[in-house]
Design a protein around this motif. Structure first.
Motif, PDB file in Angstrom:
ATOM      1  N   THR A   1      72.273  20.841  49.820  1.00  0.00           N
ATOM      2  CA  THR A   1      73.252  21.560  50.629  1.00  0.00           C
ATOM      3  C   THR A   1      72.795  21.687  52.076  1.00  0.00           C
ATOM      4  N   LEU A   2      71.540  22.087  52.286  1.00  0.00           N
ATOM      5  CA  LEU A   2      71.040  22.249  53.651  1.00  0.00           C
ATOM      6  C   LEU A   2      71.003  20.921  54.395  1.00  0.00           C
ATOM      7  N   LEU A   3      70.553  19.878  53.709  1.00  0.00           N
ATOM      8  CA  LEU A   3      70.500  18.565  54.332  1.00  0.00           C
ATOM      9  C   LEU A   3      71.906  18.054  54.660  1.00  0.00           C
ATOM     10  N   GLY A   4      72.818  18.190  53.714  1.00  0.00           N
ATOM     11  CA  GLY A   4      74.200  17.760  53.948  1.00  0.00           C
ATOM     12  C   GLY A   4      74.875  18.555  55.050  1.00  0.00           C
ATOM     13  N   SER A   5      74.599  19.852  55.114  1.00  0.00           N
ATOM     14  CA  SER A   5      75.185  20.681  56.171  1.00  0.00           C
ATOM     15  C   SER A   5      74.683  20.254  57.537  1.00  0.00           C
ATOM     16  N   ALA A   6      73.405  19.905  57.615  1.00  0.00           N
ATOM     17  CA  ALA A   6      72.860  19.405  58.887  1.00  0.00           C
ATOM     18  C   ALA A   6      73.574  18.116  59.299  1.00  0.00           C
ATOM     19  N   PHE A   7      73.808  17.229  58.344  1.00  0.00           N
ATOM     20  CA  PHE A   7      74.509  15.979  58.667  1.00  0.00           C
ATOM     21  C   PHE A   7      75.965  16.230  59.045  1.00  0.00           C
ATOM     22  N   ILE A   8      76.616  17.196  58.396  1.00  0.00           N
ATOM     23  CA  ILE A   8      77.997  17.546  58.774  1.00  0.00           C
ATOM     24  C   ILE A   8      78.024  17.986  60.236  1.00  0.00           C
ATOM     25  N   CYS A   9      77.078  18.837  60.617  1.00  0.00           N
ATOM     26  CA  CYS A   9      77.035  19.322  62.003  1.00  0.00           C
ATOM     27  C   CYS A   9      76.705  18.194  62.980  1.00  0.00           C
ATOM     28  N   LEU A  10      75.790  17.302  62.608  1.00  0.00           N
ATOM     29  CA  LEU A  10      75.455  16.184  63.491  1.00  0.00           C
ATOM     30  C   LEU A  10      76.622  15.216  63.659  1.00  0.00           C
ATOM     31  N   ILE A  11      77.314  14.931  62.579  1.00  0.00           N
ATOM     32  CA  ILE A  11      78.485  14.049  62.658  1.00  0.00           C
ATOM     33  C   ILE A  11      79.569  14.698  63.510  1.00  0.00           C
ATOM     34  N   TRP A  12      79.754  16.011  63.342  1.00  0.00           N
ATOM     35  CA  TRP A  12      80.731  16.739  64.160  1.00  0.00           C
ATOM     36  C   TRP A  12      80.363  16.615  65.643  1.00  0.00           C
TER      37      TRP A  12
ATOM     38  N   CYS B   1      80.842  23.806  56.103  1.00  0.00           N
ATOM     39  CA  CYS B   1      79.585  23.820  55.342  1.00  0.00           C
ATOM     40  C   CYS B   1      79.630  24.676  54.071  1.00  0.00           C
ATOM     41  N   PRO B   2      80.211  25.886  54.072  1.00  0.00           N
ATOM     42  CA  PRO B   2      80.275  26.644  52.804  1.00  0.00           C
ATOM     43  C   PRO B   2      81.106  25.950  51.729  1.00  0.00           C
ATOM     44  N   PHE B   3      82.154  25.232  52.131  1.00  0.00           N
ATOM     45  CA  PHE B   3      82.945  24.492  51.149  1.00  0.00           C
ATOM     46  C   PHE B   3      82.127  23.338  50.564  1.00  0.00           C
ATOM     47  N   TYR B   4      81.354  22.682  51.429  1.00  0.00           N
ATOM     48  CA  TYR B   4      80.450  21.633  50.961  1.00  0.00           C
ATOM     49  C   TYR B   4      79.412  22.221  50.008  1.00  0.00           C
ATOM     50  N   ALA B   5      78.857  23.382  50.373  1.00  0.00           N
ATOM     51  CA  ALA B   5      77.855  24.035  49.521  1.00  0.00           C
ATOM     52  C   ALA B   5      78.441  24.396  48.162  1.00  0.00           C
TER      53      ALA B   5
END
Length: 141
Positions: A104-115, A130-134
């Protein structure tokens, strides 16, 4: 006196442990808010908290690390209180709560970087995703 009664394990008072952890984490957060610099009578959220420091310790940076520490403490207590066995999810790999937290933390970081790459700042809407992804990771992975 038998050895069974002499060395009987004490039951942990989980209410007291939880309350203590919540109070300590709350006190740490209150300290961070208190330590935030004030400029012209208002909190300067993005000013350095440590003047001349080697890292830009602003309130958002400190809050980020507080959130990570809170998650680690919470998941440690959960692992002790409610041990679990690994389970297979959508990815067909065995994961525990800690594994899913890391994903979750790694994916959230990538979501923010892609954004940031495609849409730039501000990143608030990426943080809303990110909470929906989590929730999806903890439910299906």
């Amino acid at each position: 006196m038998s050895t069974a009664t002499q060395f009987a394990p004490r039951r942990a008072n989980w209410t007291l442990i939880t309350l203590t952890v919540v109070l300590l984490l709350g006190a740490a957060l209150a300290f961070l808010i208190w330590a935030t610099p004030v400029r012209d009578g208002a909190k300067a959220w993005t000013d350095p908290m440590i003047r001349g420091g080697w890292m830009a310790w602003t309130f958002p940076v400190a809050l980020f690390f507080w959130c990570i520490a809170s998650l680690l403490v919470t998941f440690t207590i959960l692992a002790i209180r409610f041990p679990e066995t690994p389970r297979k999810g959508f990815l067909q790999i065995e994961t525990t709560r800690g594994d899913r937290l890391f994903i979750t933390l790694l994916g959230s970081a990538f979501i923010c970087l892609i954004w940031l790459f495609f849409l730039g700042t501000p990143v608030w809407w990426a943080l809303v995703l990110c909470p929906f992804y989590a929730a999806a990771v903890f439910r299906w992975v």
